[in-house]
Motif scaffolding. Structure first.
Motif, PDB file in Angstrom:
ATOM      1  N   PRO A 239      52.514  44.297  36.168  1.00  0.00           N
ATOM      2  CA  PRO A 239      51.141  43.982  36.589  1.00  0.00           C
ATOM      3  C   PRO A 239      50.787  44.737  37.864  1.00  0.00           C
ATOM      4  N   GLU A 240      49.531  45.158  37.956  1.00  0.00           N
ATOM      5  CA  GLU A 240      49.041  45.742  39.192  1.00  0.00           C
ATOM      6  C   GLU A 240      48.595  44.620  40.115  1.00  0.00           C
ATOM      7  N   THR A 241      48.677  44.864  41.386  1.00  0.00           N
ATOM      8  CA  THR A 241      48.243  43.873  42.384  1.00  0.00           C
ATOM      9  C   THR A 241      46.992  44.397  43.085  1.00  0.00           C
ATOM     10  N   PRO A 242      45.893  43.603  43.141  1.00  0.00           N
ATOM     11  CA  PRO A 242      45.739  42.277  42.528  1.00  0.00           C
ATOM     12  C   PRO A 242      45.783  42.367  41.002  1.00  0.00           C
ATOM     13  N   PRO A 243      46.083  41.246  40.329  1.00  0.00           N
ATOM     14  CA  PRO A 243      46.305  41.266  38.875  1.00  0.00           C
ATOM     15  C   PRO A 243      45.028  41.482  38.078  1.00  0.00           C
ATOM     16  N   VAL A 244      44.628  42.752  38.011  1.00  0.00           N
ATOM     17  CA  VAL A 244      43.442  43.094  37.228  1.00  0.00           C
ATOM     18  C   VAL A 244      43.783  44.063  36.101  1.00  0.00           C
ATOM     19  N   ALA A 245      45.000  44.567  36.082  1.00  0.00           N
ATOM     20  CA  ALA A 245      45.398  45.547  35.072  1.00  0.00           C
ATOM     21  C   ALA A 245      46.910  45.526  34.890  1.00  0.00           C
ATOM     22  N   LEU A 246      47.341  46.217  33.863  1.00  0.00           N
ATOM     23  CA  LEU A 246      48.770  46.388  33.589  1.00  0.00           C
ATOM     24  C   LEU A 246      49.073  47.868  33.779  1.00  0.00           C
ATOM     25  N   TYR A 247      49.947  48.162  34.732  1.00  0.00           N
ATOM     26  CA  TYR A 247      50.285  49.545  35.058  1.00  0.00           C
ATOM     27  C   TYR A 247      51.525  49.947  34.269  1.00  0.00           C
ATOM     28  N   CYS A 248      51.424  51.048  33.535  1.00  0.00           N
ATOM     29  CA  CYS A 248      52.543  51.521  32.714  1.00  0.00           C
ATOM     30  C   CYS A 248      52.853  52.977  33.026  1.00  0.00           C
ATOM     31  N   GLU A 249      54.123  53.321  32.924  1.00  0.00           N
ATOM     32  CA  GLU A 249      54.581  54.695  33.071  1.00  0.00           C
ATOM     33  C   GLU A 249      55.363  55.109  31.823  1.00  0.00           C
ATOM     34  N   ALA A 250      55.137  56.326  31.382  1.00  0.00           N
ATOM     35  CA  ALA A 250      55.872  56.905  30.262  1.00  0.00           C
ATOM     36  C   ALA A 250      56.781  58.006  30.800  1.00  0.00           C
ATOM     37  N   ALA A 251      58.020  57.998  30.401  1.00  0.00           N
ATOM     38  CA  ALA A 251      59.025  58.906  30.949  1.00  0.00           C
ATOM     39  C   ALA A 251      58.610  60.368  30.807  1.00  0.00           C
ATOM     40  N   SER A 252      58.893  61.143  31.850  1.00  0.00           N
ATOM     41  CA  SER A 252      58.560  62.569  31.854  1.00  0.00           C
ATOM     42  C   SER A 252      59.825  63.404  32.021  1.00  0.00           C
ATOM     43  N   ALA A 253      59.687  64.694  31.752  1.00  0.00           N
ATOM     44  CA  ALA A 253      60.808  65.611  31.944  1.00  0.00           C
ATOM     45  C   ALA A 253      61.138  65.777  33.420  1.00  0.00           C
ATOM     46  N   GLU A 254      60.162  65.509  34.293  1.00  0.00           N
ATOM     47  CA  GLU A 254      60.412  65.583  35.727  1.00  0.00           C
ATOM     48  C   GLU A 254      61.380  64.491  36.181  1.00  0.00           C
TER      49      GLU A 254
END
Length: 323
Positions: A239-254
């Motif tokens: 969750p992002e703070t404040p809880p207004v969204a869901l933050y996601c990351e997708a794996a990268s080659a970096e």
């Protein structure tokens, strides 16, 4: 003279057993002679509280025999339950050859089994075993190995464990005991279901991923996260703070160099088309999902990206890591 007579008898037995139109080769005769001697050896030697086993093999293709108390000779031929690689060897045609030779599946360990009558000559048994190995297992006569061994006489003796050398073979070798099967039966673990399409993957894992997204939503005011790891690529959310969204990351080659072989321009394009930002502010591709979206919708997109971007089909079970 006696040895020559025995060798001639073995050759005749082999000729009949193999159904050959030409005389057996020297290698075939030698193999039958060696196995015949091994079967006689485990029959003649009696060791207290132990059972004699004769094993002949080429690589992981084997037949192993021992005398029963009733004097019948019970033999097992390697099966694919404990040695999955044998599925390539034991085609339907070769399975039919095993059936013609009288071998049936033993459900306890998935090996093929055959019991020879108590009065069957060991030379005749040897001929059947050799035909089994040549016709059904396509062994190389030049690579055949053979040994006799005496194993503790208990109802369920130790066997080489799954995917080990000569898996399923009865053995008390100290080097194999750490992975040995000490049970009376073995059931192979079910293989993970695979999904050829993103829709199939959603059907397979949609409910569990949706529940994890729901957990993040319910606990949005706390430090919680979920990582959906396919083995080669992952998407992680919190969750992002404040809880207004869901933050996601997708794996990268970096962040993981091995992904450079997976994340070609077309697959990266699918990530950016889904709204994921290029690495920079974060080492991975990133996106914020508004909580106005349903848990199922977010889960469906995550699974679609795992399938379309990271080529995940469910061949390995989806690993969900949490805090």
């Amino acid at each position: 003279m006696r040895q020559q007579t025995a060798r001639f008898a073995a050759a005749i037995t082999l000729l009949i057993t193999l159904g050959a139109t030409a005389a057996p080769t020297y290698a075939e005769e030698a193999a039958v002679d060696r196995l015949d001697a091994a079967l006689q050896n485990i029959t003649s030697i009696v060791r207290a509280k132990k059972v004699g086993y004769a094993t002949i093999w080429d690589g992981n293709k084997y037949v192993q025999c021992h005398r029963l108390l009733s004097r019948e000779m019970r033999c097992e031929a390697a099966g694919p339950t404990l040695q999955p690689s044998l599925k390539r060897v034991l085609t339907i045609e070769r399975q039919n050859r095993l059936a013609v030779l009288g071998w049936t599946i033993d459900p306890a360990f998935g090996n093929y089994a055959k019991v020879f009558p108590a009065d069957a000559p060991t030379g005749q048994i040897s001929g059947v075993i050799l035909r089994t190995l040549t016709d059904a297992y396509d062994i190389n006569l030049q690579d055949l190995e053979l040994k006799t061994d005496w194993v503790v006489d208990i109802p369920c003796p130790p066997r080489n464990g799954p995917s080990q050398n000569l898996a399923g073979m009865v053995s008390n070798a100290p080097s194999m005991l750490s992975t040995a099967l000490l049970t009376c039966s073995y059931a192979a673990k079910p293989q993970p279901q695979t999904a050829e399409t993103a829709e199939a993957l959603i059907k397979l894992y949609g409910p569990s991923v949706t529940s994890e997204i729901q957990r993040l939503r319910v606990n949005a005011a706390h430090r919680v996260y979920a990582v959906f790891d396919s083995g080669i690529g992952y998407i992680q959310c919190m969750p992002e703070t404040p809880p207004v969204a869901l933050y996601c990351e997708a794996a990268s080659a970096e962040s993981w160099a091995a992904l450079s072989a997976v994340l070609n321009p077309d697959r990266v394009g699918r990530l950016t088309a889904a709204g994921y930002k290029e690495p920079g502010r974060a080492p991975n591709y990133s996106k914020s999902y508004p909580l106005t979206l349903t848990d199922a919708a977010i889960a469906a997109e995550i699974l679609t990206l795992l399938h379309d971007v990271y080529n995940y089909t469910g061949a390995t079970k989806l690993d969900v890591k949490t805090e």
